[in-house]
Design a protein around this motif. Structure first.
Motif, PDB file in Angstrom:
ATOM      1  N   VAL A 243       1.343  -1.207  -0.066  1.00  0.00           N
ATOM      2  CA  VAL A 243       0.104   0.040  -0.243  1.00  0.00           C
ATOM      3  C   VAL A 243       0.875   1.683   0.167  1.00  0.00           C
ATOM      4  CG1 VAL A 243      -1.669   1.125   1.117  1.00  0.00           C
ATOM      5  CG2 VAL A 243      -1.594  -1.109   0.939  1.00  0.00           C
ATOM      6  N   GLN A 244       1.667   0.962   1.360  1.00  0.00           N
ATOM      7  CA  GLN A 244       2.656   2.671   0.935  1.00  0.00           C
ATOM      8  C   GLN A 244       4.276   1.835   1.528  1.00  0.00           C
ATOM      9  OE1 GLN A 244       1.880   4.814  -0.213  1.00  0.00           O
ATOM     10  NE2 GLN A 244       0.111   6.335   0.372  1.00  0.00           N
ATOM     11  N   ASP A 245       4.808   2.932   1.938  1.00  0.00           N
ATOM     12  CA  ASP A 245       6.607   1.948   2.377  1.00  0.00           C
ATOM     13  C   ASP A 245       7.049   1.988   3.745  1.00  0.00           C
ATOM     14  OD1 ASP A 245       6.161   5.573   2.227  1.00  0.00           O
ATOM     15  OD2 ASP A 245       8.295   5.340   3.705  1.00  0.00           O
ATOM     16  N   LEU A 246       5.679   2.705   4.105  1.00  0.00           N
ATOM     17  CA  LEU A 246       5.161   2.013   6.090  1.00  0.00           C
ATOM     18  C   LEU A 246       4.174   0.882   6.362  1.00  0.00           C
ATOM     19  CD1 LEU A 246       5.302   5.446   7.403  1.00  0.00           C
ATOM     20  CD2 LEU A 246       7.847   3.779   7.020  1.00  0.00           C
ATOM     21  N   SER A 247       4.172  -0.350   7.001  1.00  0.00           N
ATOM     22  CA  SER A 247       3.796  -1.686   6.541  1.00  0.00           C
ATOM     23  C   SER A 247       2.977  -1.682   7.668  1.00  0.00           C
ATOM     24  CB  SER A 247       4.390  -2.392   6.081  1.00  0.00           C
ATOM     25  OG  SER A 247       5.183  -3.282   6.830  1.00  0.00           O
ATOM     26  N   TYR A 248       3.398  -1.429   9.177  1.00  0.00           N
ATOM     27  CA  TYR A 248       3.026  -1.338  10.228  1.00  0.00           C
ATOM     28  C   TYR A 248       2.703  -3.178  10.247  1.00  0.00           C
ATOM     29  CZ  TYR A 248       1.891   3.092  10.009  1.00  0.00           C
ATOM     30  OH  TYR A 248       1.812   4.585   9.484  1.00  0.00           O
ATOM     31  N   GLY A 249       3.659  -3.469   9.554  1.00  0.00           N
ATOM     32  CA  GLY A 249       3.473  -5.837   9.817  1.00  0.00           C
ATOM     33  C   GLY A 249       2.683  -6.066   9.226  1.00  0.00           C
ATOM     34  N   ALA A 250       1.371  -5.434   8.050  1.00  0.00           N
ATOM     35  CA  ALA A 250       0.514  -5.971   7.735  1.00  0.00           C
ATOM     36  C   ALA A 250       1.130  -6.725   6.100  1.00  0.00           C
ATOM     37  CB  ALA A 250      -0.483  -4.956   6.830  1.00  0.00           C
ATOM     38  N   ASN A 251       0.591  -6.417   5.542  1.00  0.00           N
ATOM     39  CA  ASN A 251       0.548  -7.077   3.630  1.00  0.00           C
ATOM     40  C   ASN A 251      -0.549  -7.149   3.115  1.00  0.00           C
ATOM     41  OD1 ASN A 251       1.173  -7.794   1.403  1.00  0.00           O
ATOM     42  ND2 ASN A 251       3.033  -9.635   2.381  1.00  0.00           N
ATOM     43  N   ALA A 252      -0.462  -5.980   2.174  1.00  0.00           N
ATOM     44  CA  ALA A 252      -1.850  -5.908   1.348  1.00  0.00           C
ATOM     45  C   ALA A 252      -1.685  -7.201  -0.096  1.00  0.00           C
ATOM     46  CB  ALA A 252      -1.153  -4.415   0.615  1.00  0.00           C
ATOM     47  N   ARG A 253      -0.714  -8.219  -0.189  1.00  0.00           N
ATOM     48  CA  ARG A 253      -0.543  -9.080  -0.949  1.00  0.00           C
ATOM     49  C   ARG A 253      -1.394 -10.029  -0.646  1.00  0.00           C
ATOM     50  NH1 ARG A 253       4.827  -6.421  -0.721  1.00  0.00           N
ATOM     51  NH2 ARG A 253       4.495  -4.979  -2.623  1.00  0.00           N
ATOM     52  N   SER A 254      -2.056 -10.170   0.880  1.00  0.00           N
ATOM     53  CA  SER A 254      -1.967 -11.283   1.509  1.00  0.00           C
ATOM     54  C   SER A 254      -3.554 -10.876   2.475  1.00  0.00           C
ATOM     55  CB  SER A 254      -1.154 -12.033   1.960  1.00  0.00           C
ATOM     56  OG  SER A 254      -1.248 -11.520   3.159  1.00  0.00           O
ATOM     57  N   GLU A 255      -3.452 -12.015   3.232  1.00  0.00           N
ATOM     58  CA  GLU A 255      -5.090 -11.623   4.087  1.00  0.00           C
ATOM     59  C   GLU A 255      -4.618 -10.699   5.314  1.00  0.00           C
ATOM     60  OE1 GLU A 255      -8.332 -12.836   3.940  1.00  0.00           O
ATOM     61  OE2 GLU A 255      -7.011 -13.484   1.324  1.00  0.00           O
ATOM     62  N   GLU A 256      -3.460 -11.273   4.965  1.00  0.00           N
ATOM     63  CA  GLU A 256      -3.101  -9.923   6.319  1.00  0.00           C
ATOM     64  C   GLU A 256      -3.068  -8.105   6.232  1.00  0.00           C
ATOM     65  OE1 GLU A 256       1.024 -11.154   7.064  1.00  0.00           O
ATOM     66  OE2 GLU A 256       0.394 -13.354   7.629  1.00  0.00           O
ATOM     67  N   LEU A 257      -4.491  -7.951   5.117  1.00  0.00           N
ATOM     68  CA  LEU A 257      -4.414  -6.404   4.927  1.00  0.00           C
ATOM     69  C   LEU A 257      -5.099  -5.912   5.945  1.00  0.00           C
ATOM     70  CD1 LEU A 257      -5.024  -3.719   3.192  1.00  0.00           C
ATOM     71  CD2 LEU A 257      -7.100  -4.944   2.734  1.00  0.00           C
TER      72      LEU A 257
END
Length: 358
Positions: A243-257
């Motif tokens: 999504v952006q360069d800061l992820s907060y440990g989540a992943n938009a490419r998986s179920e962990e969005l």
């Protein structure tokens, strides 16, 4: 992203602690690095804010060719010059040579159009794009001004709440109740929403994935019934790697969005009101972290704007900033609308490789 206005301002000039040939011109609580002796306190000059895109002729006139941000080297961005944060450009363009800048400052004249200065619009990645439709019933999000640009929005000691500002992409969901059967759900991004457009439902779309994955339409329907509202707007931040360069440990490419609600609005008896998301949705939906509740103190605000993120619980990276809201909600004559503001971390502003998708 806040609105773009290019205005004349009265300056307060400070010494630059690390450079004999430079000084700091203050506008609101912003400071911009200027040549020493160019201005004195009380002078009026033009202030061009961050995220402004300048025409080539003005860039050349100001001696900034090749020194601005972006692929075309034409975008104003916060930078550190000899150790001091410089936000925006203070100048007196030739095109305004015959303008009484002090009077223009008093009048609040906007020179953006005259000088062909535009607001930077970031590109839209494919996952955030999609087929759109007109959505006149969509409840829009509001532009938030920076407290350093408008420090008079809040009064010292006024009760406020500070929530962490997340670096994701704003997701707008509007639920419109129906007399019979299920209500209508419309989903949009901040960029499309500002144009009165909604994204058609698509399981591949970032925003639809977020709201469906977290049960936001169902929560909005329950809230509309509870409030007796004809429409409910739930505003959340979608975040994670991709999504952006800061992820907060989540992943938009998986179920962990990642998804977290930062605001709620509702139309009740024909009037749209802003409501406390934590009070209404605690335990229903993920919420942005609440960092502080108490009397307004600008030093405390700026302190909390910096540091490490708290969303992941692991302090994985820097914090973007904070959002300030009054308790209770009120109108602000300073911005001519809702009293709400943001404060952004200097480290966030000057980070390398940052993205700013809407």
């Amino acid at each position: 992203m806040s609105t773009l206005r290019v205005t004349a301002e009265l300056l307060t000039v400070h010494e630059h602690p690390n450079a004999d040939a430079l000084e700091l011109a203050q506008v609101g609580l912003y400071r911009a690095v200027v040549a020493k002796g160019a201005y004195v306190s009380g002078d009026a000059a033009l202030y061009i804010p961050e995220q402004a895109v300048l025409p080539d002729t003005l860039i050349e006139e100001l001696g900034l060719t090749g020194r601005l941000a972006g692929g075309a080297a034409n975008r104003v961005k916060a930078v550190r010059l000899r150790g001091e944060l410089s936000q925006g450009i203070v100048c007196r363009p030739r095109a305004l040579a015959d303008v009484d800048l002090a009077q223009a400052a008093a009048d609040g004249t906007d020179f953006a159009e005259l000088l062909s200065i535009a607001k930077w619009c970031p590109p839209i990645p494919p996952t955030m794009d999609g087929d759109v439709e007109r959505a006149p019933g969509l409840l829009p999000w509001v532009d938030i001004e920076n407290i350093q640009r408008f420090p008079a929005i809040f009064e010292a000691g006024e009760p406020v709440v500070l929530t962490e500002k997340l670096h994701g992409s704003a997701c707008l969901l509007t639920y419109a109740a129906a007399e019979e059967g299920p209500g209508r759900v419309q989903v949009s991004s901040k960029g499309f929403g500002s144009k009165g457009l909604a994204l058609q439902e698509d399981p591949r779309n970032l925003y639809w994935r977020a709201v469906l994955g977290h049960g936001v339409p169902e929560a909005a329907a329950r809230l509309a019934e509870k409030l007796g509202a004809s429409r409910v707007g739930i505003f959340g931040e979608v975040f994670g790697a991709g999504v952006q360069d800061l992820s907060y440990g989540a992943n938009a490419r998986s179920e962990e969005l990642g998804y977290a609600v930062f605001d709620v609005s509702a139309e009740i008896d024909g009037q749209v009101v802003w409501l406390d998301a934590a009070e209404l949705l605690e335990g229903e939906l993920p919420l942005v972290p609440r960092l502080y509740e108490g009397p307004y103190d600008i030093d405390r605000v700026l302190e909390l704007a910096s540091g490490r993120e708290t969303v992941s619980g692991r302090e994985l990276h820097l914090r973007e900033g904070v959002v300030i809201r009054p308790v209770p909600e009120r109108y602000s004559p300073v911005v001519g609308g809702r009293a709400i503001a943001k404060a952004v971390s200097p480290a966030y502003l000057t980070r390398k490789g940052g993205t700013e998708y809407e």
